[in-house]
Scaffold this active site. Sequence first.
Site, PDB file in Angstrom:
ATOM      1  N   TYR A   1      22.220  13.247  -9.614  1.00 45.11           N
ATOM      2  CA  TYR A   1      23.637  13.095  -9.999  1.00 45.11           C
ATOM      3  C   TYR A   1      23.916  13.780 -11.345  1.00 45.11           C
ATOM      4  O   TYR A   1      24.898  14.526 -11.487  1.00 45.11           O
ATOM      5  CB  TYR A   1      23.951  11.598 -10.081  1.00 45.11           C
TER       6      TYR A   1
ATOM      7  N   ASN B   1      37.589  15.505  -7.002  1.00 43.26           N
ATOM      8  CA  ASN B   1      37.224  14.151  -7.429  1.00 43.26           C
ATOM      9  C   ASN B   1      36.146  13.511  -6.555  1.00 43.26           C
ATOM     10  O   ASN B   1      35.441  12.612  -7.006  1.00 43.26           O
ATOM     11  CB  ASN B   1      38.511  13.300  -7.433  1.00 43.26           C
TER      12      ASN B   1
ATOM     13  N   ILE C   1      33.375   3.271 -14.886  1.00 45.15           N
ATOM     14  CA  ILE C   1      34.701   2.885 -14.401  1.00 45.15           C
ATOM     15  C   ILE C   1      34.521   1.879 -13.258  1.00 45.15           C
ATOM     16  O   ILE C   1      33.659   2.079 -12.382  1.00 45.15           O
ATOM     17  CB  ILE C   1      35.476   4.122 -13.871  1.00 45.15           C
TER      18      ILE C   1
END
Length: 245
Positions: free
Chosen positions: A153, A88, A186
Site C-alpha cells: 500500500y 479515489n 479517516i
Amino acid sequence: MRLENKVVVITGAGSGIGKETALLFAKEGAKVVVADVNEKAGEETVEQIRKNGEGFFIKLDVTNREQSKQMAKTTLEKYGKIDVLINNAGIVQDAFVSKMTEQQWDRVIDVNLKGVFNCIQSVVEIMMNQGSGVIINTSSIVGLNGNVGQVNYAATKAGLIGMTKTLAKELGKKGIRVNAVAPGFIATPMTAAVPEKILEMMKEKTPLRRLGEPRDIANAYLYLASDEANFVNGAVLCVDGGLVI
Ligand code: NAP
C-alpha cells in the site's frame, strides 16, 4: 455553488470518502459520475445524489482498461465533457513483508497504481482537447511516512505522488492541473477493521486528537477541484490533523 455545471468522475464513490465527496459535489452543483466496482453501493450513492442533484452510476473496476475507456466514453456522451477526475478508489491488503503473498502485492499495485493510470489515460485526451481539466489522486500519509504491514500500500501511495508531480509537469501546459491529497486516518469502512487500540494510539499522536471524517477529505477535494485552486498544480495536500509534521 462552487462546482456549478462541472462534470466530475469519482472512482470508489460507493463508500467512505468517495461517497461523501459525491454527495458534497452534487450539492455544489456538479454532475457526478459515480464509478465503482460495487454496483449496489454505487447505485445507493446515486439515489442519494438525485434527491437534489444530478449524477449517474457506472460500474467500473479501475484495473480493467476497457471499462475505464467505457467510463470516459459514456460520460462524454451523456454530459459532453469531463472537468474533474478523482482517482479515489483504493484497497488495502496488509501483511508483514515476510508474510505478504505475491497476490497481495500484485492486487494492491493493480488497483491503487495501475487503476489510476488506466483512468487518467482514459480521460486525458478529452481534457487535452478541452484545454482544461483537473485530476486529483488519492495518496496517503502512509505514502510519505511508511507504515508497518503496508509495504504494498505504501509503495502505491508513494508512487501516486511521483505520478502526480510528473503529470503536473507534463499536462500543465495543456491547462490540466494534477494534485494529490494525502489523508491521515479517516473513519471509513476501510479503517473499520483496524483494532481500537491502534486507532486510539493514532488519535494520541495527532495534534488535533481525533480521526478524520470523510467530510474532511471531501472538503480538500472540493478546494482542489474548484477554480479557487486554479494556480495549485503538483501539490500534495496532507489532511491528517497534523499527524505528519
Ligand atoms: P472504502 O470505504 O473502502 O471505499 C473504497 C471504494 O472503492 C469501495 O466502494 C470499493 O468497493 C471501491 N473499489 C475497490 N476496488 C475497486 C476497483 N478495483 N475499482 C473501482 N472501485 C473499487 O475506502 P475509503 O477509506 O473511503 O478510501 C478511499 C481512498 O482514500 C482510497 O484510495 C484509500 O487508499 C485512501 N485513503 C484512505 C484512508 C483512510 O483512513 N480511510 C487514509 C488514507 C488514504 P468495495 O467496497 O466493493 O471494495
